[in-house]
Design a protein around this motif. Structure first.
Motif, PDB file in Angstrom:
ATOM      1  N   ALA A  46      30.142  41.160  74.391  1.00 22.22           N
ATOM      2  CA  ALA A  46      31.516  41.330  73.900  1.00 22.22           C
ATOM      3  C   ALA A  46      31.527  41.798  72.454  1.00 22.22           C
ATOM      4  O   ALA A  46      32.315  42.700  72.079  1.00 22.22           O
ATOM      5  N   ASP A  47      30.656  41.240  71.628  1.00 24.53           N
ATOM      6  CA  ASP A  47      30.593  41.656  70.220  1.00 24.53           C
ATOM      7  C   ASP A  47      30.196  43.130  70.113  1.00 24.53           C
ATOM      8  O   ASP A  47      30.732  43.881  69.275  1.00 24.53           O
ATOM      9  N   SER A  48      29.264  43.547  70.963  1.00 26.15           N
ATOM     10  CA  SER A  48      28.825  44.952  70.942  1.00 26.15           C
ATOM     11  C   SER A  48      29.967  45.878  71.351  1.00 26.15           C
ATOM     12  O   SER A  48      30.170  46.963  70.758  1.00 26.15           O
ATOM     13  N   ILE A  49      30.730  45.465  72.381  1.00 27.29           N
ATOM     14  CA  ILE A  49      31.843  46.296  72.853  1.00 27.29           C
ATOM     15  C   ILE A  49      32.914  46.429  71.769  1.00 27.29           C
ATOM     16  O   ILE A  49      33.443  47.524  71.505  1.00 27.29           O
ATOM     17  N   ILE A  50      33.239  45.284  71.134  1.00 27.67           N
ATOM     18  CA  ILE A  50      34.300  45.313  70.112  1.00 27.67           C
ATOM     19  C   ILE A  50      33.923  46.231  68.954  1.00 27.67           C
ATOM     20  O   ILE A  50      34.773  46.934  68.376  1.00 27.67           O
ATOM     21  N   LYS A  51      32.647  46.276  68.611  1.00 26.87           N
ATOM     22  CA  LYS A  51      32.207  47.148  67.522  1.00 26.87           C
ATOM     23  C   LYS A  51      32.321  48.634  67.898  1.00 26.87           C
ATOM     24  O   LYS A  51      32.505  49.486  67.032  1.00 26.87           O
ATOM     25  N   GLU A  52      32.196  48.932  69.210  1.00 21.85           N
ATOM     26  CA  GLU A  52      32.156  50.339  69.643  1.00 21.85           C
ATOM     27  C   GLU A  52      33.541  50.914  69.945  1.00 21.85           C
ATOM     28  O   GLU A  52      33.792  52.104  69.738  1.00 21.85           O
ATOM     29  N   ILE A  53      34.439  50.089  70.475  1.00 25.78           N
ATOM     30  CA  ILE A  53      35.716  50.636  70.930  1.00 25.78           C
ATOM     31  C   ILE A  53      36.724  50.746  69.784  1.00 25.78           C
ATOM     32  O   ILE A  53      36.621  50.047  68.772  1.00 25.78           O
ATOM     33  N   ASN A  54      37.679  51.603  70.014  1.00 27.76           N
ATOM     34  CA  ASN A  54      38.793  51.787  69.083  1.00 27.76           C
ATOM     35  C   ASN A  54      40.050  51.840  69.939  1.00 27.76           C
ATOM     36  O   ASN A  54      40.223  52.732  70.787  1.00 27.76           O
ATOM     37  N   LEU A  55      40.951  50.866  69.719  1.00 27.87           N
ATOM     38  CA  LEU A  55      42.138  50.782  70.567  1.00 27.87           C
ATOM     39  C   LEU A  55      43.050  52.005  70.423  1.00 27.87           C
ATOM     40  O   LEU A  55      43.942  52.225  71.245  1.00 27.87           O
ATOM     41  N   GLY A  56      42.813  52.756  69.376  1.00 26.33           N
ATOM     42  CA  GLY A  56      43.608  53.983  69.195  1.00 26.33           C
ATOM     43  C   GLY A  56      43.145  55.119  70.083  1.00 26.33           C
ATOM     44  O   GLY A  56      43.826  56.140  70.211  1.00 26.33           O
ATOM     45  N   ASP A  57      41.962  55.002  70.679  1.00 26.70           N
ATOM     46  CA  ASP A  57      41.456  56.055  71.571  1.00 26.70           C
ATOM     47  C   ASP A  57      42.263  56.082  72.863  1.00 26.70           C
ATOM     48  O   ASP A  57      42.993  55.151  73.201  1.00 26.70           O
ATOM     49  N   SER A  59      42.907  56.101  76.969  1.00 25.22           N
ATOM     50  CA  SER A  59      42.508  55.187  78.032  1.00 25.22           C
ATOM     51  C   SER A  59      41.190  55.613  78.657  1.00 25.22           C
ATOM     52  O   SER A  59      40.312  54.796  78.923  1.00 25.22           O
ATOM     53  N   ALA A  60      41.032  56.897  78.865  1.00 26.38           N
ATOM     54  CA  ALA A  60      39.791  57.387  79.501  1.00 26.38           C
ATOM     55  C   ALA A  60      38.586  57.133  78.607  1.00 26.38           C
ATOM     56  O   ALA A  60      37.492  56.747  79.069  1.00 26.38           O
ATOM     57  N   GLU A  61      38.771  57.313  77.300  1.00 28.03           N
ATOM     58  CA  GLU A  61      37.651  57.101  76.372  1.00 28.03           C
ATOM     59  C   GLU A  61      37.266  55.627  76.295  1.00 28.03           C
ATOM     60  O   GLU A  61      36.082  55.280  76.254  1.00 28.03           O
ATOM     61  N   ILE A  62      38.282  54.789  76.273  1.00 32.03           N
ATOM     62  CA  ILE A  62      37.979  53.344  76.205  1.00 32.03           C
ATOM     63  C   ILE A  62      37.255  52.903  77.466  1.00 32.03           C
ATOM     64  O   ILE A  62      36.259  52.161  77.411  1.00 32.03           O
ATOM     65  N   LYS A  63      37.759  53.351  78.623  1.00 32.25           N
ATOM     66  CA  LYS A  63      37.090  52.962  79.873  1.00 32.25           C
ATOM     67  C   LYS A  63      35.676  53.525  79.943  1.00 32.25           C
ATOM     68  O   LYS A  63      34.771  52.911  80.508  1.00 32.25           O
ATOM     69  N   GLU A  64      35.499  54.686  79.313  1.00 33.90           N
ATOM     70  CA  GLU A  64      34.161  55.277  79.278  1.00 33.90           C
ATOM     71  C   GLU A  64      33.215  54.418  78.439  1.00 33.90           C
ATOM     72  O   GLU A  64      32.023  54.309  78.755  1.00 33.90           O
ATOM     73  N   ILE A  85      47.301  43.172  81.036  1.00 34.59           N
ATOM     74  CA  ILE A  85      46.060  43.940  80.958  1.00 34.59           C
ATOM     75  C   ILE A  85      46.355  45.323  80.403  1.00 34.59           C
ATOM     76  O   ILE A  85      47.194  46.066  80.932  1.00 34.59           O
ATOM     77  N   MET A  86      45.652  45.654  79.306  1.00 36.19           N
ATOM     78  CA  MET A  86      45.795  46.988  78.703  1.00 36.19           C
ATOM     79  C   MET A  86      44.805  47.944  79.356  1.00 36.19           C
ATOM     80  O   MET A  86      45.175  49.045  79.777  1.00 36.19           O
ATOM     81  N   TYR A  87      43.504  47.527  79.445  1.00 34.57           N
ATOM     82  CA  TYR A  87      42.450  48.356  80.063  1.00 34.57           C
ATOM     83  C   TYR A  87      41.570  47.423  80.911  1.00 34.57           C
ATOM     84  O   TYR A  87      41.329  46.264  80.561  1.00 34.57           O
ATOM     85  N   GLU A  88      41.046  47.948  81.985  1.00 34.35           N
ATOM     86  CA  GLU A  88      40.155  47.153  82.846  1.00 34.35           C
ATOM     87  C   GLU A  88      39.196  48.063  83.591  1.00 34.35           C
ATOM     88  O   GLU A  88      39.598  49.110  84.107  1.00 34.35           O
ATOM     89  N   VAL A  89      37.945  47.656  83.610  1.00 37.78           N
ATOM     90  CA  VAL A  89      36.951  48.315  84.471  1.00 37.78           C
ATOM     91  C   VAL A  89      36.253  47.215  85.267  1.00 37.78           C
ATOM     92  O   VAL A  89      36.004  46.117  84.765  1.00 37.78           O
ATOM     93  N   THR A  90      35.932  47.488  86.554  1.00 37.85           N
ATOM     94  CA  THR A  90      35.320  46.458  87.396  1.00 37.85           C
ATOM     95  C   THR A  90      34.569  47.090  88.547  1.00 37.85           C
ATOM     96  O   THR A  90      34.866  48.203  88.960  1.00 37.85           O
TER      97      THR A  90
END
Length: 453
Positions: A46-57, A59-64, A85-90
Motif C-alpha cells: 500500500a505504501d508503494s502504491i500511494i507513492k506511485e499514484i496521483n489522484l489527479g491522473d 482513471s485508466a492511468e490509475i488503474k494501470e 469506490i473511486m477506483y478498483e481493480v480485481t
C-alpha cells in the motif's frame, strides 16, 4: 484399580493434556505470525502504491498503476471520504463484491471470513489513508484471499493431530514401562510379605540393581526392619531357652525335695527342715529371677521415662548408705563438687547404679570405690572394685542375658546374669551407655555415661 493402571492413565492423560496445550500454542502462534506477515506485506504494498499514484491522473492511468500490484485472488480500491469506490481493480470479483468499502483516517487491518462457492474463505484487508497537502483525501484498501494460509493451516493441523496421536501412544507405552519400573520393588515386597504370611518365616527382598532412589530406600528399610525382626525373634527364642534353662534347675530341686517329703514324710524333723529350707531357698531364687525378668522386659519396652532434675551426689549417698547397711561392706564415694545435677528417671538410674555396685559386692571382698565425674559431654558414674576381675575374652559377652563370668560363684550369690543387660537398656533409654573394663585378678571398672541435656 491397580496402581500400575492408575499411573499409566494419569501419565498418559497428563502428557496428552500437555501435547494438546503445546499444539494449541503452536497453531495459534503460527496463525498469528503468518497473518501478521501478510499484514506487513500488504502495508508495504500500500505504501508503494500511494507513492506511485496521483489522484489527479485519469482513471485508466490509475488503474494501470494499480493492476501490477494485484496478486492471486485480491482487489485494490481507492475509496472517497463518502465511502464510495473511486477506483478498483480485481481478479476476484465475487470476493470484492462481498467486502464493503470503508473510509479510514488511520491505518487498520481486518480479517474476514466470506462464503464463496459454498466454501468459507478467509481474507485479510488493510486500509491506508491517502493524504494530499496535509489533508486525507481518500483511503487505499487492499484485500487478499489467504488461500496459502488455509492450505498451510490444514497441513499444520494434520501434522499436529498425528503428533498428538503418536504422543498419546508413546505416553501409554512409556506410562506402562514407568509403572512397571516403579512397582517392581513394591511387587517384590508384596510377594515377600505374602511368603512371610504363609510360611511365618521372615524373608528379605532381593535388591538386584543399585538405583539409589526412594524405592530402593524403601526396600532397604524393609530389609532392615526384617533384620531387626529376625534379631528380636532370635533374642526371644534365646530368652525363652535361657529362662527355661535357668528355671529348670531350681524347679527340679524343689520337685526333688517335695517328692522326698512325700515319700518319707516329716518323721525325721531335721531331714524335713533341711528339705523345706532348700525348697524355700530355691523358691526365693525363682522369685528374684522372675523380678529380674520383669525388670528386663520393662527396660526393653518403649516406656516413657519420668525424667526430672536430680542431685546425683545425694542419690549415690543414699544408695551407698543402704547397701553398706545391707552388706556390711566398705563403699567409698568420691566427687569433685558437692552437687552434680543430672536429668534422668530417678528410679531407673538408681536401679542401674545398684546393679553395678551389687556386682562389685558379689565379685570382690575388698573395698569398693564410686567416682562421680563431669566432662564436656557426659556425667560419668564409675564403680571400681578390686576383686577377681573378668578375663579379656569374656568382656564382649558380659551384656548378654544370663551370661556369668564365674558361674559357680554366681550360683552361690544368687546372680541371674541379667543385671548388666538391664543396666545397658536403662542407659540406652537415657541415650547413654555402659562401659566395662577389667583386668583378671586385679579388679573391674564399670562406668555409666549419662549425656548432658
Amino acid at each position: 484399580m491397580k496402581i500400575t493402571t492408575k499411573i499409566n492413565i494419569m501419565t498418559s492423560a497428563w502428557i496428552l493434556c500437555v501435547l494438546v496445550a503445546v499444539n494449541a500454542v503452536v497453531f495459534l502462534s503460527f496463525m498469528k505470525i503468518t497473518v501478521n506477515m501478510e499484514d506487513t506485506d500488504l502495508y508495504q504494498k500500500a505504501d508503494s502504491i500511494i507513492k506511485e499514484i496521483n489522484l489527479g491522473d485519469s482513471s485508466a492511468e490509475i488503474k494501470e498503476h494499480l493492476t501490477p500490484y494485484l496478486s492471486m485472488h485480491s482487489f485494490i480500491r481507492i475509496i472517497q471520504p463518502d465511502a464510495k469506490i473511486m477506483y478498483e481493480v480485481t481478479n476476484a470479483e465475487e470476493m470484492a463484491e462481498k467486502v464493503k468499502p470503508h473510509f479510514v483516517e488511520k491505518k487498520q487491518s481486518e480479517r474476514k471470513i466470506i462464503t464463496e462457492k459454498h466454501r468459507e474463505e478467509q481474507i485479510v484487508i488493510v486500509r491506508v489513508p491517502i493524504s494530499s497537502k496535509g489533508q486525507i483525501v481518500g483511503t487505499l484498501e487492499i484485500g487478499e484471499k489467504l488461500s496459502g494460509l488455509e492450505a498451510a493451516k490444514d497441513v499444520l493441523l494434520s501434522i499436529l493431530t498425528i503428533c498428538t496421536i503418536l504422543g498419546a501412544l508413546f505416553a501409554m507405552l512409556g506410562g506402562r514401562w514407568l509403572s512397571n519400573l516403579i512397582m517392581r520393588p513394591i511387587s517384590n515386597m508384596i510377594n515377600t510379605m505374602e511368603d512371610i504370611e504363609q510360611s511365618g518365616i521372615p524373608k528379605k527382598i532381593v535388591i538386584q540393581h543399585e538405583t539409589r532412589d526412594e524405592l530402593q530406600k524403601m526396600a532397604v528399610t524393609f530389609n532392615r526392619m526384617i533384620g531387626r525382626l529376625e534379631e528380636n525373634l532370635e533374642k526371644q527364642k534365646q530368652f525363652i531357652s535361657d529362662a527355661s534353662h535357668e528355671l529348670k534347675t531350681p524347679l527340679t530341686v524343689i520337685k526333688s525335695f517335695a517328692d522326698h517329703l512325700l515319700r518319707r514324710g516329716i518323721q525325721n524333723e531335721a531331714d524335713a527342715l533341711d528339705a523345706i529350707e532348700t525348697i524355700h531357698s530355691e523358691a526365693t531364687r525363682i522369685q528374684k529371677m522372675t523380678e529380674r525378668f520383669l525388670d528386663l522386659a520393662a527396660t526393653e519396652s518403649a516406656a516413657v521415662l519420668e525424667v526430672k532434675q536430680l542431685d546425683l551426689v545425694e542419690l549415690c549417698q543414699k544408695i551407698i548408705k543402704q547397701l553398706q547397711s545391707a552388706y556390711k561392706r566398705e563403699i567409698q564415694l568420691h566427687f569433685a563438687t558437692p552437687s552434680i545435677t543430672v536429668t534422668a528417671d530417678e528410679l531407673k538410674l538408681k536401679q542401674a547404679i545398684i546393679i553395678l555396685i551389687d556386682n562389685a559386692i558379689k565379685y570382690s571382698t575388698d573395698k569398693i570405690d564410686v567416682y562421680l565425674n563431669v566432662n564436656e559431654l557426659n556425667t560419668v558414674i564409675k564403680v571400681k572394685d578390686y576383686g577377681i576381675g573378668i578375663p579379656e575374652y569374656e568382656i564382649q559377652n558380659i551384656f548378654e542375658r544370663f551370661y556369668r563370668v564365674d558361674k559357680a560363684r554366681s550360683r552361690e550369690t544368687g546372680g541371674t546374669g541379667l543385671g548388666l543387660a538391664i543396666a545397658k537398656n536403662i542407659m540406652k533409654q537415657h541415650h547413654g551407655e555402659v562401659k566395662i573394663s577389667s583386668t583378671e585378678g586385679v579388679g573391674t571398672e564399670a562406668e555409666l555415661f549419662l549425656p548432658k541435656q
